[in-house]
Design a protein around this motif. Sequence first.
Motif, PDB file in Angstrom:
ATOM      1  N   UNK A 197       0.919  -1.351  -0.044  1.00  0.00           N
ATOM      2  CA  UNK A 197       0.072   0.071   0.074  1.00  0.00           C
ATOM      3  C   UNK A 197       0.976   1.250  -0.009  1.00  0.00           C
ATOM      4  N   UNK A 198       1.882   1.329   0.905  1.00  0.00           N
ATOM      5  CA  UNK A 198       2.628   2.526   0.868  1.00  0.00           C
ATOM      6  C   UNK A 198       3.589   2.531  -0.316  1.00  0.00           C
ATOM      7  N   UNK A 199       4.102   1.710  -0.978  1.00  0.00           N
ATOM      8  CA  UNK A 199       4.717   1.744  -2.113  1.00  0.00           C
ATOM      9  C   UNK A 199       3.988   2.311  -3.570  1.00  0.00           C
ATOM     10  N   UNK A 200       2.888   1.754  -3.479  1.00  0.00           N
ATOM     11  CA  UNK A 200       1.752   2.214  -4.483  1.00  0.00           C
ATOM     12  C   UNK A 200       1.375   3.733  -4.182  1.00  0.00           C
ATOM     13  N   UNK A 201       1.117   4.358  -3.067  1.00  0.00           N
ATOM     14  CA  UNK A 201       0.541   5.671  -2.627  1.00  0.00           C
ATOM     15  C   UNK A 201       1.874   6.591  -2.927  1.00  0.00           C
ATOM     16  N   UNK A 202       3.200   5.962  -2.233  1.00  0.00           N
ATOM     17  CA  UNK A 202       4.149   7.132  -2.178  1.00  0.00           C
ATOM     18  C   UNK A 202       4.642   7.350  -3.559  1.00  0.00           C
ATOM     19  N   UNK A 203       4.940   6.014  -4.532  1.00  0.00           N
ATOM     20  CA  UNK A 203       5.303   6.187  -5.704  1.00  0.00           C
ATOM     21  C   UNK A 203       4.293   7.101  -6.577  1.00  0.00           C
ATOM     22  N   UNK A 204       3.141   6.903  -6.558  1.00  0.00           N
ATOM     23  CA  UNK A 204       2.342   7.727  -7.256  1.00  0.00           C
ATOM     24  C   UNK A 204       1.914   8.916  -6.900  1.00  0.00           C
TER      25      UNK A 204
END
Length: 445
Positions: free
Chosen positions: A49-56
């Motif tokens: 979840x964090x990777x998806x949100x932060x990268x986006x």
Amino acid sequence: MTTMTVPEALETPPSPSVHPRRPWSVGRWAARIGRFLAYSLIALLLGTIGFSLVIALLSAGVSTIIVWVGLPILVIGVLVARGFAMAERAVQASVLGTELPTPAPRTAPEGNGWMRRMLSPLTDPQNWLDSLWVLVNFVLVLVTFPLALAWTVGAIATVGGPVSTLILEQVLPASNRSGLADLAGIADPFALPVDLLLQFLVGLLFLVTLGPVIHGLTALHRGVARGLLSSRYEEQQRLVRTEQSRAAGRSAESAALRRLERDLHDGPQQRLVRASMDLARAESLAQKDPEKAQSVLRETREQLGLTLDDLRRLSRGIAPPVLVDRGLTAALTELAAISPIPTTVEAPELELPEHVEIGIYYVVSESLTNAAKHSGARNILVELARIGDDARVRIEDDGRGGAELRTGGGLSGLAGRVASLEGRLTVTSPQGHGTRVEAVIPCAS
């Protein structure tokens, strides 16, 4: 018992307490493996979840920064990363037992406009380290979780493999049964025993190495988290200790100068004034009453002798020539020799920085003076040692104890002097059982 460590704010973080090594047990071994599997599963879910949100968010912010819309998006991105970093600290503390202190955030100075206050998270290096951690930890857990899970399943095969083979041997027709023995070209009746033995040995290999593998993976996650999430906290604490140490040094130096000025005024200065007046008196009596003039001169000589004694006593807090010429051990031995209480010195020849030697000399000098005035001791022991990167001096007496820190007292001056060297002073003085003063000074201070 009176036990004081001063000043508390200047102490270096205490080293972890050393517990006796507990005997190995299956329960603790299995619990450690279960905790890491639970941690890595939680880390995988949060990391996804964090990777998806932060990268986006970071990608959207960078791509639109030219039209200023990207700045608030970047702020949201780093704040989201900070939130996942806080979650990681909580998960590691509760599951792995790892404490990851949070660095103090950088805030906008008072009086800044709302725009600068809004953008202040972008100026905090820790927020960017949190963002980097989100990316690194996600990639890391994609490797460590499957590896730990596969190794655990392989360890279970020590028993599960042979048992499942025996069950399949009973339920499957012979034409559908094949194993490692068939691949090796081993025929019945040895195929089944060889299959069982090979499965047991492979599972045993995984079982024996499972503990070290889990330990290594745990240490890897702890190291990455500590390096990216808490390294700035340690730097901040070092900076705080340095600033407090300098403030304590200035305060101690000012107090020492005031005390020296007071002692000079109350002692040597008064005697020198009296000696000057006595000399003038002797000069006026030299012709009329030579015998009286001789008597006045004798009294003056005694006063000058007492003045020299006072000056020697006052100079003990300053580096004496013996410390510069012959070293710390000789200087401590000389202090012991002039102490009114029998004093034993155990001080090997050590290579210490000059400021550390002066600090140790001052601690011993003041401690012996305080003991002579207040302790009622019969014996004093002074021990000097080097413990790693620190120099430690310990002064113990067998007096009445009950020593306390009081503003303006001798122990307070010791505390300030030791704190100015980024060290710590511990005073243990149970009533009726003597006093121990221990100073630990880092040689790299």
